[in-house]
Design an enzyme around this catalytic site. Sequence first.
Site, PDB file in Angstrom:
ATOM      1  N   ASP A 107       0.873  -1.163   0.000  1.00 13.32           N
ATOM      2  CA  ASP A 107       0.000   0.000   0.000  1.00 13.32           C
ATOM      3  C   ASP A 107       0.911   1.214   0.000  1.00 13.32           C
ATOM      4  O   ASP A 107       1.825   1.311   0.835  1.00 13.32           O
ATOM      5  CB  ASP A 107      -0.942   0.035   1.199  1.00 13.32           C
ATOM      6  N   GLY A 112       1.061   6.171 -12.099  1.00 14.82           N
ATOM      7  CA  GLY A 112       0.576   6.992 -10.994  1.00 14.82           C
ATOM      8  C   GLY A 112       1.056   8.431 -11.078  1.00 14.82           C
ATOM      9  O   GLY A 112       0.943   9.085 -12.123  1.00 14.82           O
ATOM     10  N   ASP A 156       4.150   9.459 -10.904  1.00 14.99           N
ATOM     11  CA  ASP A 156       5.546   9.537 -11.331  1.00 14.99           C
ATOM     12  C   ASP A 156       5.849  10.720 -12.252  1.00 14.99           C
ATOM     13  O   ASP A 156       6.916  11.342 -12.123  1.00 14.99           O
ATOM     14  CB  ASP A 156       5.973   8.239 -12.023  1.00 14.99           C
ATOM     15  N   ARG A 196       9.180   2.172  -3.010  1.00 14.28           N
ATOM     16  CA  ARG A 196       8.921   0.734  -3.103  1.00 14.28           C
ATOM     17  C   ARG A 196      10.247  -0.047  -3.164  1.00 14.28           C
ATOM     18  O   ARG A 196      10.370  -1.116  -2.563  1.00 14.28           O
ATOM     19  CB  ARG A 196       8.056   0.443  -4.329  1.00 14.28           C
TER      20      ARG A 196
END
Length: 211
Positions: A66, A157, A159, A185
């Site tokens: 998440d 997303g 980015d 991540r």
Amino acid sequence: MKLLLATRNVGKIVEISRMLKPLGVDVIQPEEEIPVEERGKSFMENAYLKALAYFKRYGIPTLADDSGLVVPSLEGYPGIYSSRFYSLDWGGREEVETGKDQANIKKLLRLLEGNQDRRAYFKAVLCLMIEEEFYIFTEGICHGEIAESPRGSGGFGYDPIFKPLGYEKTMAELSPEEKDSLSHRGKAIKKLSQLLETCKHSIFYQKVRST
């Protein structure tokens, strides 16, 4: 080692698979998306809920992520609502014209218009679940700022509008190798690898390796 990814998000699957491959981990994609009510109040709680839902459905070791973008000058939004920011009443809803990612970006840039404080950070929390009562968490953070307009075609997303600290390029302009080395991540996965290596004689590690 094989792990089920608790997502059907193509961007996350590609990215996580790429980072886990050098660690000798084969990623299994779920056959179907499991509806998960992300009722948690933190990335950690939502990562756990995703891992638990997919583990219950498939019964194999599961890795859930998440993550999201936090902008302090916007009261911490989008935060845990990053994937559906466009649909929130907070800040005004945004029409989905070409895609949800683009709608999220459009709303964020609209809310930051004229704002000199464009600091932001990406945060990711991973939950590795081996059994319902047997799981661990790691997290990663990548600091940076929001660009004035989208740039780059890589990633997904937010980015295209996120510039990592010390970079003039957006995350979407970086190579996959560059992004993996500094992303939220990537840091969370590196911590997970280090944790498993440190605990390699533990029962948890043996359960992971036996999959």
